[in-house]
Enzyme design. Sequence first.
Site, PDB file in Angstrom:
ATOM      1  N   ASN A  12       0.883  -1.177   0.000  1.00 49.40           N
ATOM      2  CA  ASN A  12       0.000   0.000   0.000  1.00 49.40           C
ATOM      3  C   ASN A  12       0.915   1.220   0.000  1.00 49.40           C
ATOM      4  OD1 ASN A  12      -1.748   2.089   0.472  1.00 49.40           O
ATOM      5  ND2 ASN A  12      -2.314   1.457   2.556  1.00 49.40           N
ATOM      6  N   TRP A  13       1.051   1.817  -1.176  1.00 52.33           N
ATOM      7  CA  TRP A  13       1.979   2.947  -1.290  1.00 52.33           C
ATOM      8  C   TRP A  13       1.494   4.188  -0.541  1.00 52.33           C
ATOM      9  CZ3 TRP A  13       3.925   3.461  -7.072  1.00 52.33           C
ATOM     10  CH2 TRP A  13       4.669   2.319  -7.398  1.00 52.33           C
ATOM     11  N   LYS A  14       0.203   4.214  -0.203  1.00 50.97           N
ATOM     12  CA  LYS A  14      -0.399   5.435   0.387  1.00 50.97           C
ATOM     13  C   LYS A  14      -0.133   6.606  -0.559  1.00 50.97           C
ATOM     14  CE  LYS A  14      -0.092   3.249   4.850  1.00 50.97           C
ATOM     15  NZ  LYS A  14      -0.026   3.358   6.298  1.00 50.97           N
ATOM     16  N   HIS A  99      -9.452   1.450   4.889  1.00 52.91           N
ATOM     17  CA  HIS A  99      -8.169   1.637   5.585  1.00 52.91           C
ATOM     18  C   HIS A  99      -8.375   2.592   6.771  1.00 52.91           C
ATOM     19  CE1 HIS A  99      -4.049   2.714   6.497  1.00 52.91           C
ATOM     20  NE2 HIS A  99      -3.706   1.592   5.884  1.00 52.91           N
ATOM     21  N   GLU A 101      -6.725   4.947   7.850  1.00 48.56           N
ATOM     22  CA  GLU A 101      -6.481   6.366   7.562  1.00 48.56           C
ATOM     23  C   GLU A 101      -7.714   7.001   6.937  1.00 48.56           C
ATOM     24  OE1 GLU A 101      -2.785   5.710   5.491  1.00 48.56           O
ATOM     25  OE2 GLU A 101      -1.871   5.121   7.390  1.00 48.56           O
ATOM     26  N   GLU A 171      -5.265  -4.642  10.638  1.00 49.34           N
ATOM     27  CA  GLU A 171      -4.230  -3.622  10.812  1.00 49.34           C
ATOM     28  C   GLU A 171      -4.500  -2.844  12.099  1.00 49.34           C
ATOM     29  OE1 GLU A 171      -2.366  -2.609   6.699  1.00 49.34           O
ATOM     30  OE2 GLU A 171      -3.924  -1.157   7.158  1.00 49.34           O
ATOM     31  N   GLY A 177       2.756   2.430  10.749  1.00 46.02           N
ATOM     32  CA  GLY A 177       3.709   3.527  10.587  1.00 46.02           C
ATOM     33  C   GLY A 177       4.453   3.884  11.859  1.00 46.02           C
ATOM     34  N   SER A 215       3.644  -2.040  10.358  1.00 44.40           N
ATOM     35  CA  SER A 215       5.087  -2.127  10.614  1.00 44.40           C
ATOM     36  C   SER A 215       5.680  -3.489  10.274  1.00 44.40           C
ATOM     37  CB  SER A 215       5.408  -1.730  12.067  1.00 44.40           C
ATOM     38  OG  SER A 215       5.037  -0.377  12.299  1.00 44.40           O
ATOM     39  N   GLY A 236       2.947  -1.084   4.209  1.00 45.51           N
ATOM     40  CA  GLY A 236       3.004   0.349   3.927  1.00 45.51           C
ATOM     41  C   GLY A 236       4.424   0.775   3.580  1.00 45.51           C
ATOM     42  N   GLY A 237       5.097   1.400   4.547  1.00 47.17           N
ATOM     43  CA  GLY A 237       6.411   1.991   4.311  1.00 47.17           C
ATOM     44  C   GLY A 237       7.397   1.081   3.597  1.00 47.17           C
TER      45      GLY A 237
HETATM   46  P1  13P Z   1       3.197   0.464   7.632  1.00 40.95           P
HETATM   47  O1  13P Z   1       3.678  -0.836   7.030  1.00 40.95           O
HETATM   48  O2  13P Z   1       3.920   1.657   7.116  1.00 40.95           O
HETATM   49  O3  13P Z   1       3.119   0.392   9.130  1.00 40.95           O
HETATM   50  O4  13P Z   1       1.668   0.648   7.124  1.00 40.95           O
HETATM   51  C1  13P Z   1       0.770  -0.384   7.236  1.00 40.95           C
HETATM   52  C2  13P Z   1      -0.450  -0.024   6.471  1.00 40.95           C
HETATM   53  O5  13P Z   1      -1.191   0.867   6.838  1.00 40.95           O
HETATM   54  C3  13P Z   1      -0.723  -0.783   5.235  1.00 40.95           C
HETATM   55  O6  13P Z   1      -2.003  -0.520   4.748  1.00 40.95           O
END
Ligand code: 13P
Length: 260
Positions: A12-14, A99, A101, A171, A177, A215, A236-237
């Site tokens: 998930n590149w966000k 998600h 967010e 999640e 994050g 994470s 994510g990251g």
């Molecule tokens: P991180 O891997 O950056 O913690 O993010 C997880 C996430 O929200 C994937 O959708």
Amino acid sequence: MTKQRSKLVVGNWKMHGRLAANAALLEGVARGAQALPPDVHVGVCVPFPYLAQAQALLGGSRVQWGAQDVSAHEQGAYTGEVAAGMVADFESAFAIVGHSERRAYHGESSELVAVKTQRALAAGLTPIVCVGETLEERESGATERVVGAQIDAVLAVLSVEEAARIVVAYEPVWAIGTGKSASSEQAQQMHAFLRARLAAKGAQVADVPLLYGGSVKPENAAELFRQADIDGGLIGGASLKAGDFLAICAAATAGASVAS
Ligand code: 13P
């Protein structure tokens, strides 16, 4: 006895990326994915404007692609929204829905997430339905109530056949994050809880892929993916670096599920 489900790792590149950097990342992931065993499935969910780029650079590769959200509406006067059918036009496989967010910053309710899930399914996409509790909810002992209500709201509007076509991502908000993943025990406990909720909907639903997100890194991926009810990850990251993302995908291979 534990069923051997195949593994799925999705990035998930966000809201990250630009054309030039994306090209190197997409090509790197597509190239590296060739070496992964066939039971590991890989995807990346990119910002809407880059779906065409993902289609162009990943088409014919092992890596599937998708979006990070879809509108709850099919089409119409909804300025700024993107319909599931538009996402599908680019041969996308996935759409993330719900998600944390989007729940936190855009006020998305579980009922809205349920409608988005239906829209994604109707467009032929696989919705990756995200659920998870905040730190406050965990500390007050509300984790199962909160996550249970989130998944039940989605399952309530789906037929058994539709529910069998979703992917669920657990999640925990406090792990996203933050660099602080849930422990493999904490994650497995919630995945087993979710598995039971899915099984209650119907036998066909029991085996939908259950991804862990929050994470995930090359260092902790194998331990997480080895858990009986963790079928892969939503990353994510670490999905923004081809080497890290591919190392996580490779850990899915090594992490054959242990018996529960
Ligand atoms: P991180 O891997 O950056 O913690 O993010 C997880 C996430 O929200 C994937 O959708």
